[in-house]
Design a protein around this motif. Structure first.
Motif, short mmCIF file in Angstrom:
data_model
loop_
_atom_site.label_atom_id
_atom_site.label_comp_id
_atom_site.label_asym_id
_atom_site.label_seq_id
_atom_site.Cartn_x
_atom_site.Cartn_y
_atom_site.Cartn_z
N UNK A 544 0.76 -1.08 0.16
CA UNK A 544 -0.04 0.07 -0.20
C UNK A 544 0.91 1.38 0.02
N UNK A 545 0.30 2.41 -0.54
CA UNK A 545 0.91 3.64 -0.54
C UNK A 545 0.25 4.29 0.19
N UNK A 553 -3.15 1.72 8.94
CA UNK A 553 -3.78 0.87 9.50
C UNK A 553 -4.99 0.39 8.56
N UNK A 554 -5.32 1.25 7.80
CA UNK A 554 -6.72 0.93 6.69
C UNK A 554 -6.21 0.06 5.71
N UNK A 555 -4.80 0.25 5.40
CA UNK A 555 -4.17 -0.65 4.49
C UNK A 555 -4.20 -2.39 5.11
N UNK A 556 -3.88 -2.31 6.17
CA UNK A 556 -3.96 -3.56 6.84
C UNK A 556 -5.16 -4.22 6.74
N UNK A 772 -1.62 0.85 -9.54
CA UNK A 772 -3.11 0.66 -9.39
C UNK A 772 -3.84 0.86 -10.70
N UNK A 773 -3.42 0.96 -11.90
CA UNK A 773 -4.08 0.84 -12.85
C UNK A 773 -4.37 -0.37 -13.59
N UNK A 791 -2.97 2.59 -3.67
CA UNK A 791 -3.70 3.13 -2.63
C UNK A 791 -4.47 2.09 -1.91
N UNK A 792 -4.62 2.04 -0.65
CA UNK A 792 -5.30 0.97 0.03
C UNK A 792 -6.67 0.52 -0.52
#
Length: 850
Positions: A544-545, A553-556, A772-773, A791-792
């Motif tokens: 995640x970036x 934390x959101x990415x996890x 992410x494309x 991005x997450x």
């Protein structure tokens, strides 16, 4: 009888600096008035004459005295000291104090100011010396030393000069003409008329039918409502009236060029049908909701004032400070060759000095309003008048007026006040552009989507929108700002289209698509914690970036296999001073703990002349993207690097931490950073060091990947900058954003060179937007990258796409892709290949026995 005079004395021991040599155009060009400056050798600022203190800046860095003869003298302690917000300065007087020459005005900590200000040079300016001539003493020269109390300037009463506003006969000269400006007499040409009148020292009036306006008033000129083809008469009085009329006629009868940035060129945007508005996809998705324009909340100011005299002075000082800022911005734009941008700043400054606006504010001050509220009401009334004209261009200038309204009110607002935001949940928000902090605030209201007139697909706002999964279009042009309100609009941030008034059939189709997307996203989230393995058995990490521990934390939660890029600059931006070592350590530690033992890559501060910090103002350069930024900055400011490295080296466990260095050109730069890290680790008694990697963002790094891989523990390709440098296209320019495509064969060749050079030595990841494309991610995997960082919100979808990919089969297509002419051809080829692959899979499934 001798003429009256006044002597201004040195406010402290110091070195003389002539005003023209002060490194600030607001002072050097005499915009605030005549005077002189000193570089201090003491720590106390003294009064240069007898007088009354009529102004003390909120940040304590400036004091204005008024003498009994009505002369106002400004003492401005240092340059850019306003950013220190009073730190290191102790005021010894207050407004209303009577002081004698030599009386102490303030004490200051010179060392502290020197660390935070541009310079300690202190200008002494006669800001209101009408009827007086300022004469520096002949013995003074730049570089000479003076003692506190020594004479510096003599003010002498000026002899009455003949009026320069009438010609020899006193009669007006006239010229009738037809307005050829496509946009009519709007802000920019109005500001130019004002400048012509000032330059030729004439009174210039525009007459149209029964109305007339003095060129000194920007609002009066614009309120004439003159459009293309309007007839008007120019009247000029003064010795140079003929010259002024020639220049004014040339201005008004020559069609102006298209306004800068008014619309993004159509070739950079997707094709739009009737009732649609195109934009570039900054964050993909589909949204349905009401269109709601966003305007930043105005700073909070009191309604009632403390008396006309006090509030009038406050407003005047605020106008001066905003004028300084606008003048400096204009000069920077001129120096950088941004003529259209400079003209906008000039128009704003003309509006700031508009006597009609100031008079309107004065009426409200006399009625008891505070300075901030009087200015707000005056500009509200002016904005209403512009909107009432029905002229699209004049109505479009309301945004400029609002910007000026906000600037001045901010100078008069309580710095602790926090303006609110009135924005309904589920709205499709329309704005000119947003700052990162504005995006974060808007995101808290759960918008359905964003439509921005400006911006690029790799801006910080685009990055934040993708991180939160908010559909977003950028570079839509000013037309989007003039959209009528709509209760139910469609934002298709897959195709790059906004549909303000879709019909019932379209609404039903979009609602069905949104339900299908939600179902698919739910399925992808359920599988997001599992590894991403291609059909042919390749494991690909999907990280995640992020810009903060909260995003980590959101990415996890979204299933990240680690953090592929933590942008540490978000810790440094939008604050008055650099974060200390402990603040940094806490944020980095929280990010590491959020991933529970998975690798976390933290990029060292990526800042430079393209992204400024208020406490580390770097000199303006012709091309910031090619200037001192990333690792190049560290060699100029090693103290910043050391502070960040110390904080990183205190994170536990170091085994999971990765440190990544931006803007590396070759292996020697990374070797230098490794040396700094090893020295600091030795000071801290560490035997275990985090892995150190380099970003591949410039062509030289990609071409020298083999040697870089010998020095680096990992490489990470920053496709945003790499694409910008390979194609020589500014990634933030909306006119070029669509063409600055990572799938251009030239960029793909360099990514391939990086993977080949690092083979067998170290892993290669990709942390740019291309990861992410949906199409580009598949090509990157086929090229051989080991990790994608996105991005997450994109993690579940990218993992799902990888699981559907036969990387070996797509790799067989790479030679053909690399031979194509441009990115568009590559995308078309990939889309056809992807469709053929899906058709083959469907056919095989149909042939399988039930």
């Amino acid at each position: 009888m001798s003429s009256p005079s006044l002597m201004l004395k040195a406010p402290f021991d110091g070195i003389v600096v002539l005003l023209a040599d002060v490194p600030d155009p607001a002072f050097a060009e005499g915009i605030l008035g005549e005077g002189i400056a000193l570089d201090p050798l003491g720590d106390t600022l003294h009064a240069p004459c007898d007088g009354e203190v009529v102004q003390c800046a909120r940040a304590k860095h400036a004091v204005t005295l008024r003498t009994d003869m009505g002369i106002e003298v400004l003492l401005h302690l240092g340059l850019d000291t306003v950013n220190l917000d009073g730190q290191g300065i102790e005021l010894l007087v207050e407004v209303g104090s009577r002081v004698e020459s030599g009386a102490p005005l303030c004490r200051f900590d010179a060392d502290r100011l020197a660390r935070g200000a541009t310079a300690l040079i202190t200008p002494l300016i006669v800001t209101d010396g009408a009827g007086w001539q300022v004469r520096p003493l002949t013995a003074l020269a730049s570089g000479s030393r003076v003692r506190c109390g020594e004479p510096l300037l003599r003010l002498e009463a000026a002899e009455a000069a003949p009026s320069a506003t009438t010609d020899a006969t006193g009669s007006a000269q006239e010229r009738a003409l037809t307005l050829a400006l496509g946009g009519g007499l709007h802000a920019r040409p109005a500001a130019r008329l004002r400048a012509i009148a000032q330059r030729h020292e004439v009174t210039l009036t525009v007459v149209a039918e029964e109305n007339e306006a003095d060129s000194a008033s920007l609002s009066a000129l614009m309120n004439l409502g003159l459009a293309h083809g309007s007839s008007l008469t120019l009247m000029a009085r003064g010795a140079h009236a003929e010259l002024a009329l020639d220049e004014a006629e040339a201005l008004l009868t020559t069609p102006e060029a298209e306004e800068h940035g008014q619309e993004a060129p159509s070739e950079s945007l997707p094709t739009a049908g009737e009732g649609q508005l195109p934009g570039l996809v900054a964050s993909p998705g589909l949204a349905l909701g009401p269109l709601v324009p966003y305007r930043a909340a105005l700073p909070e100011v009191p309604v009632d004032g403390e008396g006309d005299a006090v509030e009038r002075l406050r407003l005047r000082q605020a106008l001066v400070r905003v004028g300084e800022s606008l003048q400096a911005s204009m000069h920077r734009a001129e120096r950088d060759g941004q003529a259209a941008e400079a003209e906008i700043f000039a128009a704003h400054q003309a509006w700031l000095e508009d006597p009609d606006l100031q008079a309107a504010a004065g009426v409200r001050l006399a009625a008891g309003r505070s300075a901030g509220h009087a200015w707000r009401e005056a500009l509200d009334a002016e904005a209403d008048r512009l909107l009432a004209t029905g002229n699209a261009l004049l109505m479009g200038r309301v945004a400029d007026l609002r910007d000026l309204q906000c600037r001045v009110m901010a100078e008069l607002a309580d710095p602790q006040g926090k303006p609110g935001l009135d924005l309904p949940a589920g709205a499709i928000v329309i704005a000119e552009d947003l700052t990162p902090s504005e995006l974060v605030t808007i995101a808290s209201r759960q918008p359905a989507g964003l439509c921005l007139a400006a911006g690029g697909t790799t801006s910080h706002v685009a990055i934040l929108a993708r991180a939160r999964g908010i559909p977003c279009l950028v570079a839509m042009g000013e037309r989007v700002l003039r959209m009528a309100s709509s209760d139910r609009a469609v934002l298709d941030a897959e195709q790059g289209l906004l549909e303000p008034t879709p019909d019932a059939e379209r609404l039903a189709a979009v609602e069905a698509n949104i339900r299908d997307n939600a179902r698919r996203a739910a399925e992808e989230r359920e599988a997001a914690q599992a590894p991403a393995t291609t059909v042919d058995g390749r494991d690909v990490e999907v990280g995640a970036n992020v810009g903060s521990a909260a995003e980590a934390r959101l990415a996890a939660e979204q299933g990240a296999d680690g953090i592929g890029l933590m942008r540490s600059e978000f810790l440094f931006l939008e604050r008055r001073s650099a974060p200390d070592e402990e603040d940094q350590r806490c944020e980095y530690q929280a990010a590491v703990e959020a991933l529970g033992g998975k690798p976390v890559i933290i990029r060292t501060l990526d800042i430079g002349a393209d992204k400024q910090l208020p406490y580390l103002m770097l000199p303006q350069v012709p091309n910031p993207a090619l200037g001192v930024r990333g690792v190049r900055l560290w060699q100029r400011h090693p103290d910043l690097l050391d502070s960040q490295l110390r904080a990183l080296l205190r994170v536990e466990p170091l085994e999971t931490l990765r440190i990544m260095v931006p803007m590396v050109s070759d292996a020697s730069e990374l070797h230098w950073v490794r040396g700094r890290m090893q020295s600091l680790a030795k000071e801290q008694g560490l035997t275990i060091l985090p892995r150190l990697g380099a970003m591949i963002e410039v062509p030289s790094a990609a071409l020298c990947a083999a040697s870089l891989a010998e020095e680096a523990d990992f490489l990470s390709i920053g496709t945003n900058d790499l694409t910008q440098y390979v194609l020589a296209m500014d990634r933030e320019d909306p006119h070029l954003a669509a063409r600055a495509d990572v799938l251009h064969p030239g960029v793909l060749h360099l990514i391939q060179a990086t993977v080949t050079g690092a083979a067998g030595k170290c892993p290669v990841g990709v942390c740019g937007a291309a990861a992410g494309d949906p199409l580009a991610a598949l090509v990157l995997v086929a090229l051989g990258v080991d990790e994608l960082s996105v991005e997450p919100a994109r993690i579940p979808a990218i993992k799902a796409a990888i699981r559907r990919l036969d990387a070996r089969t797509l790799a067989d297509e790479l030679p053909a892709l690399l031979r194509l002419a441009d990115a568009m051809a590559v995308r078309e080829h990939l889309a056809a290949w992807q469709q053929a692959s899906q058709d083959t899979t469907t056919t095989n499934l149909e042939r399988m026995p039930s």
